[in-house]
Write a protein that holds these residues in place. Structure first.
Motif, PDB file in Angstrom:
ATOM      1  N   LEU A  21       0.828  -1.204   0.000  1.00 17.17           N
ATOM      2  CA  LEU A  21       0.000   0.000   0.000  1.00 17.17           C
ATOM      3  C   LEU A  21       0.867   1.259   0.000  1.00 17.17           C
ATOM      4  O   LEU A  21       0.581   2.229  -0.704  1.00 17.17           O
ATOM      5  CB  LEU A  21      -0.929  -0.024   1.214  1.00 17.17           C
ATOM      6  CG  LEU A  21      -2.065   1.012   1.254  1.00 17.17           C
ATOM      7  CD1 LEU A  21      -2.904   0.955  -0.012  1.00 17.17           C
ATOM      8  CD2 LEU A  21      -2.936   0.776   2.487  1.00 17.17           C
ATOM      9  N   LEU A  22       1.946   1.246   0.770  1.00 17.38           N
ATOM     10  CA  LEU A  22       2.838   2.401   0.817  1.00 17.38           C
ATOM     11  C   LEU A  22       3.461   2.690  -0.545  1.00 17.38           C
ATOM     12  O   LEU A  22       3.683   3.847  -0.916  1.00 17.38           O
ATOM     13  CB  LEU A  22       3.948   2.172   1.848  1.00 17.38           C
ATOM     14  CG  LEU A  22       3.551   2.250   3.328  1.00 17.38           C
ATOM     15  CD1 LEU A  22       4.698   1.791   4.206  1.00 17.38           C
ATOM     16  CD2 LEU A  22       3.143   3.665   3.694  1.00 17.38           C
ATOM     17  N   GLU A  23       3.742   1.624  -1.302  1.00 18.48           N
ATOM     18  CA  GLU A  23       4.401   1.788  -2.597  1.00 18.48           C
ATOM     19  C   GLU A  23       3.483   2.410  -3.646  1.00 18.48           C
ATOM     20  O   GLU A  23       3.935   2.773  -4.733  1.00 18.48           O
ATOM     21  CB  GLU A  23       4.919   0.437  -3.088  1.00 18.48           C
ATOM     22  CG  GLU A  23       6.128  -0.048  -2.288  1.00 18.48           C
ATOM     23  CD  GLU A  23       6.474  -1.492  -2.561  1.00 18.48           C
ATOM     24  OE1 GLU A  23       5.773  -2.118  -3.411  1.00 18.48           O
ATOM     25  OE2 GLU A  23       7.424  -2.006  -1.947  1.00 18.48           O
ATOM     26  N   LYS A  24       2.203   2.557  -3.330  1.00 19.98           N
ATOM     27  CA  LYS A  24       1.274   3.204  -4.263  1.00 19.98           C
ATOM     28  C   LYS A  24       1.373   4.731  -4.195  1.00 19.98           C
ATOM     29  O   LYS A  24       0.698   5.438  -4.940  1.00 19.98           O
ATOM     30  CB  LYS A  24      -0.164   2.734  -3.986  1.00 19.98           C
ATOM     31  CG  LYS A  24      -0.373   1.249  -4.292  1.00 19.98           C
ATOM     32  CD  LYS A  24      -1.813   0.828  -4.051  1.00 19.98           C
ATOM     33  CE  LYS A  24      -2.009  -0.668  -4.329  1.00 19.98           C
ATOM     34  NZ  LYS A  24      -1.862  -0.991  -5.767  1.00 19.98           N
ATOM     35  N   GLY A  25       2.198   5.234  -3.288  1.00 14.23           N
ATOM     36  CA  GLY A  25       2.468   6.663  -3.212  1.00 14.23           C
ATOM     37  C   GLY A  25       3.964   6.890  -3.244  1.00 14.23           C
ATOM     38  O   GLY A  25       4.755   5.949  -3.360  1.00 14.23           O
ATOM     39  N   GLU A  26       4.384   8.136  -3.137  1.00 17.31           N
ATOM     40  CA  GLU A  26       5.804   8.468  -3.105  1.00 17.31           C
ATOM     41  C   GLU A  26       6.188   8.809  -1.674  1.00 17.31           C
ATOM     42  O   GLU A  26       6.088   9.956  -1.239  1.00 17.31           O
ATOM     43  CB  GLU A  26       6.102   9.628  -4.051  1.00 17.31           C
ATOM     44  CG  GLU A  26       5.862   9.282  -5.517  1.00 17.31           C
ATOM     45  CD  GLU A  26       6.239  10.425  -6.440  1.00 17.31           C
ATOM     46  OE1 GLU A  26       6.825  11.410  -5.956  1.00 17.31           O
ATOM     47  OE2 GLU A  26       5.941  10.333  -7.644  1.00 17.31           O
ATOM     48  N   CYS A  27       6.575   7.764  -0.935  1.00 13.42           N
ATOM     49  CA  CYS A  27       6.949   7.904   0.476  1.00 13.42           C
ATOM     50  C   CYS A  27       5.861   8.610   1.288  1.00 13.42           C
ATOM     51  O   CYS A  27       6.110   9.652   1.931  1.00 13.42           O
ATOM     52  CB  CYS A  27       8.268   8.640   0.629  1.00 13.42           C
ATOM     53  SG  CYS A  27       9.652   7.793  -0.147  1.00 13.42           S
ATOM     54  N   PRO A  28       4.639   8.103   1.258  1.00 16.28           N
ATOM     55  CA  PRO A  28       3.563   8.748   2.028  1.00 16.28           C
ATOM     56  C   PRO A  28       3.770   8.589   3.530  1.00 16.28           C
ATOM     57  O   PRO A  28       4.517   7.713   3.981  1.00 16.28           O
ATOM     58  CB  PRO A  28       2.318   7.977   1.572  1.00 16.28           C
ATOM     59  CG  PRO A  28       2.825   6.630   1.175  1.00 16.28           C
ATOM     60  CD  PRO A  28       4.192   6.871   0.584  1.00 16.28           C
ATOM     61  N   ASP A  29       3.107   9.434   4.300  1.00 10.93           N
ATOM     62  CA  ASP A  29       3.089   9.275   5.747  1.00 10.93           C
ATOM     63  C   ASP A  29       2.264   8.041   6.088  1.00 10.93           C
ATOM     64  O   ASP A  29       1.352   7.659   5.346  1.00 10.93           O
ATOM     65  CB  ASP A  29       2.450  10.496   6.408  1.00 10.93           C
ATOM     66  CG  ASP A  29       3.352  11.720   6.341  1.00 10.93           C
ATOM     67  OD1 ASP A  29       4.468  11.603   5.800  1.00 10.93           O
ATOM     68  OD2 ASP A  29       2.943  12.792   6.815  1.00 10.93           O
ATOM     69  N   ILE A  30       2.598   7.432   7.222  1.00 10.01           N
ATOM     70  CA  ILE A  30       1.828   6.260   7.643  1.00 10.01           C
ATOM     71  C   ILE A  30       1.413   6.417   9.098  1.00 10.01           C
ATOM     72  O   ILE A  30       2.203   6.826   9.954  1.00 10.01           O
ATOM     73  CB  ILE A  30       2.608   4.946   7.441  1.00 10.01           C
ATOM     74  CG1 ILE A  30       1.735   3.756   7.880  1.00 10.01           C
ATOM     75  CG2 ILE A  30       3.937   4.953   8.177  1.00 10.01           C
ATOM     76  CD1 ILE A  30       2.255   2.414   7.435  1.00 10.01           C
ATOM     77  N   LEU A  31       0.149   6.104   9.344  1.00  9.79           N
ATOM     78  CA  LEU A  31      -0.402   6.084  10.696  1.00  9.79           C
ATOM     79  C   LEU A  31      -0.975   4.693  10.931  1.00  9.79           C
ATOM     80  O   LEU A  31      -1.904   4.274  10.245  1.00  9.79           O
ATOM     81  CB  LEU A  31      -1.502   7.140  10.853  1.00  9.79           C
ATOM     82  CG  LEU A  31      -2.194   7.219  12.216  1.00  9.79           C
ATOM     83  CD1 LEU A  31      -1.211   7.660  13.290  1.00  9.79           C
ATOM     84  CD2 LEU A  31      -3.383   8.163  12.166  1.00  9.79           C
ATOM     85  N   VAL A  32      -0.380   3.953  11.851  1.00  8.38           N
ATOM     86  CA  VAL A  32      -0.834   2.611  12.202  1.00  8.38           C
ATOM     87  C   VAL A  32      -1.694   2.720  13.450  1.00  8.38           C
ATOM     88  O   VAL A  32      -1.286   3.342  14.440  1.00  8.38           O
ATOM     89  CB  VAL A  32       0.370   1.672  12.458  1.00  8.38           C
ATOM     90  CG1 VAL A  32      -0.096   0.336  13.004  1.00  8.38           C
ATOM     91  CG2 VAL A  32       1.164   1.473  11.173  1.00  8.38           C
ATOM     92  N   MET A  33      -2.887   2.140  13.408  1.00  9.06           N
ATOM     93  CA  MET A  33      -3.785   2.213  14.561  1.00  9.06           C
ATOM     94  C   MET A  33      -4.000   0.821  15.151  1.00  9.06           C
ATOM     95  O   MET A  33      -4.040  -0.174  14.418  1.00  9.06           O
ATOM     96  CB  MET A  33      -5.135   2.810  14.161  1.00  9.06           C
ATOM     97  CG  MET A  33      -5.062   4.222  13.622  1.00  9.06           C
ATOM     98  SD  MET A  33      -6.669   5.071  13.647  1.00  9.06           S
ATOM     99  CE  MET A  33      -7.645   4.024  12.576  1.00  9.06           C
TER     100      MET A  33
END
Length: 698
Positions: A412-424
């Motif tokens: 999922l992260l690779e579908k953007g260009e180094c997007p921010d991630i919030l894990v809940m």
């Protein structure tokens, strides 16, 4: 004999353990069952406990009622046949202080081993029978024999074993291994373990953990090895953090704008102090030039979704898209609905992407996401399919991260260009485990519940107390509240005595509860059927919902006031707490009723914990204590590798030391390339293999 003596040879420690003295093909196969393939594996296969076989005094000083070691001479040996056909062997043991009788049944071969006038070690329980003191079926070892130093007269290791492998054989194999290969062990990272501060060298610590000379030496050896285990893990975490924070160009979001201001102004409730602190952390992180990596954890009902919504608004404010991935369709639907309620007042649409969409609707959503028309998407695993593309993905939110694999998150992260991630996570994670499993994520904890929430009363009823349950259900239903009844199985099975949701739903519908309306929901139903059943329950058309653990997360029905869990001892502790969190969402007093007569100690401990603790953080600590880190999240990929000795809760002091030491090492040597750090680098590589971070890329 010194187990780390001069007999060492040059065979590498990664060689197969089969060729160690005393192993051979048959025992090699048994050791493989234990995960022991190489000499190094065996050396690091630690005892689970120890038996104190040190001789404390003379026979006259031996205390009946205790298991202990004696050193005595065999004065006489007498064999006889009993009336029941058994053979009995009696040996009179003596020393300068007195005498004891040792007794064995059906062990005739000992008559040839026990020699009058020879001295032996004996280990067993002493009891007084009439006027004499005797030891039943003790283990024996000739005091002048080759095995005396291994099996008697010392702290003796006891190992986890498999069938057909005895403790005696395992001890002898380990002794031979340490004698031959112990000197090949290197004293790695001596700069962190200064001997002048009392830290033993690594080879000495290995020897003492298997065959300790004293309690004090064992304790210091264990502390050194525990710190080593934590240091390897924390170094891997520090390397990941270094890559993320110093070598990855992230999205610099616009954090101070009209959209975030209007979002906060339109909230229909007052944020808790914990939520306000969380929003400040999110704001700071999303303004940085490297990707945000945050773990947001909080108890059931602590308000994680509004924090996630704020992060979404912040991402959209700068022209980016945001996506939230949940493990189940029910949870995804709940998130889509909640986010819509929070975001619609500021003109933001939320789309739901799930597996059963009609082809035309799915293609419309995919085109909209790729073109940037749809700015916020919520979905299940369907989001990581190859045909899902985004125009400008700037934020990824993953809920219930422990139900996903690391690779799924990375897709999922690779579908953007180094997007921010919030894990809940709504499964609170003990601090020690969070530092280890999610050490590369900055932790935000929501430790406050919204005002007005009443604690849920938890009752534990035995099977024979069902009349109490019937009365409680009738009373609460008459008051207008709704009821969940959860079962461990979908359908009845031929084996076992567990009730199933399908069969019990039919019985309940035909019984007194039928007049209140009974709905059924489980994971094997089609998505549309599940949605319709939940809609009828949420609308109050049915007051009773029979289910499996599919309702564990993502179900929010304010009028639900009773959660009944059948066969509650069969559920995990975190599952039980999550199920309890489905009620107590309104203003009425709510109940969680655990129905079970537990058959195991673990089941009993879970039920006692549920009645004792209401906080998810306390539940998480207890769950970790009961199950240990390797099982806390259910699968090995979410467990803690290489923690053979360390205990997260008991050893947090050493974990904190390792975290600080690893950060210092990586700051000074970001690739651990120096000669001094080479041994650590090799160990870290083993952990990073197969992850998204290779040490060579750092």
């Amino acid at each position: 004999m010194n187990p780390a003596g001069p007999q060492a040879q040059s065979q590498p420690l990664e060689s197969a353990v089969q060729y160690i003295k005393g192993v051979g093909p048959a025992r090699y196969a048994l050791l493989q069952r234990l995960g022991v393939e190489t000499i190094s594996d065996l050396i690091h296969y630690y005892p689970r406990r120890y038996e104190d076989r040190r001789v404390r005094g003379t026979l006259a000083e031996a205390a009946p009622g205790e298991t202990q070691a004696l050193r005595a001479t065999v004065s006489s040996v007498q064999a006889r046949r009993l009336k029941d056909g058994r053979s009995m062997l009696e040996a009179l043991l003596s020393d300068a202080g007195g005498s004891v009788v040792a007794v064995w049944f059906n062990q005739d071969y000992l008559r040839e081993i026990l020699q009058r006038g020879r001295e032996y070690f004996f280990y067993g329980k002493l009891d007084r029978h009439g006027s004499r003191v005797q030891m039943m079926a003790p283990e024996i070892e000739a005091a002048d024999g080759p095995g005396a130093k291994v099996h008697m007269g010392r702290m003796v290791p006891v190992y986890p074993l498999t069938e057909d492998l005895t403790q005696r054989a395992m001890r002898q194999i380990m002794w031979n291994t340490l004698a031959q290969y112990g000197p090949q062990l290197e004293d790695w990272l001596p700069q962190l373990f200064d001997e002048s501060e009392g830290w033993p060298p690594h080879p000495y610590a290995i020897r003492e953990i298997h065959f300790p000379m004293t309690q004090e030496a064992w304790e210091k050896a264990r502390q050194r090895l525990v710190r080593e285990e934590f240091l390897v893990l924390q170094s891997a975490v520090a390397l990941r953090r270094y890559r993320l924070e110093s070598q990855t160009q992230g999205v610099v979001h616009t954090v101070d704008g009209d959209l975030t201001r209007r979002f906060l102004e339109n909230l229909p409730f007052t944020l808790t102090g914990a939520q306000k602190r969380a929003l400040k952390h999110i704001t700071v992180d999303m303004a940085q030039p490297y990707p945000m990596h945050r773990l947001l954890q909080g108890d059931v009902g602590s308000g994680k979704t509004v924090v996630a919504a704020y992060a979404v608004v912040t991402a959209l404010q700068g022209g980016f898209q945001a996506v939230l991935m949940a493990p189940t369709e029910i949870l995804a639907r709940q998130h889509a609905q909640t986010l819509s309620e929070l975001l619609e007042p500021v003109g933001i649409e939320v789309v739901l992407l799930k597996g059963d969409l009609q082809a035309a609707r799915k293609q419309e959503l995919l085109r909209g996401l790729k073109a940037g028309k749809h700015r916020v998407a919520v979905g299940t695993h369907a989001l990581i399919q190859s045909d899902v593309e985004f125009k400008r993905l700037g934020l990824v939110i993953v809920d219930e991260q422990h139900k996903f694999g690391v690779m799924q998150r990375n897709v999922l992260l690779e579908k953007g260009e180094c997007p921010d991630i919030l894990v809940m996570s709504a499964t609170p994670i003990p601090r020690s485990l969070a530092l280890t499993l999610y050490g590369d994520l900055n932790l935000i904890t929501l430790d406050e519940l919204p005002p007005g929430r009443k604690p849920v009363r938890t009752l534990w009823l035995q099977e024979e107390e069902r009349e109490k349950l019937d009365g409680l259900l009738e009373a609460r239903l008459k008051e207008g509240l709704q009821v969940y009844i959860v079962y461990p199985l979908v359908e009845d099975t031929e084996a076992g005595d567990l009730k199933s949701a399908t069969a019990e739903a039919k019985k309940l519908a035909a019984g007194p509860l039928g007049r209140w309306g009974v709905e059924l929901i489980h994971g094997r139903m089609k998505a549309g059927e599940k949605a319709e059943a939940m809609a009828r329950f949420k609308a109050g058309e049915a007051k009773v919902l029979v289910a499996t653990t599919i309702v564990e997360v993502g179900v929010d029905v304010p009028q639900a006031g009773v959660m009944v869990v059948e066969h509650a001892d069969r559920f995990g502790l975190s599952q039980l707490h999550q199920l309890r969190g489905r009620v107590g969402r309104g203003t009425e007093e709510s109940y969680c009723v655990l129905v079970s007569t537990p058959k195991t100690d673990v089941g009993l401990q879970r039920l006692e914990a549920m009645t004792r603790f209401s906080s998810g953080f306390d539940i998480a600590e207890e769950d970790l204590r009961i199950r240990g880190p390797g099982e806390f999240f259910g699968t090995r990929q979410h467990g803690v590798p290489l923690l053979r000795l360390a205990r997260l809760q008991e050893d947090e002091e050493h974990l904190q030391w390792a975290r600080a030491a690893a950060q210092t090492l990586v700051e000074a040597d970001p690739r651990l390339e120096s000669e001094a750090n080479r041994p650590l680098r090799e160990r870290v590589k083993q952990i990073l293999e197969g992850s998204d971070t290779q040490i060579e890329s750092i």
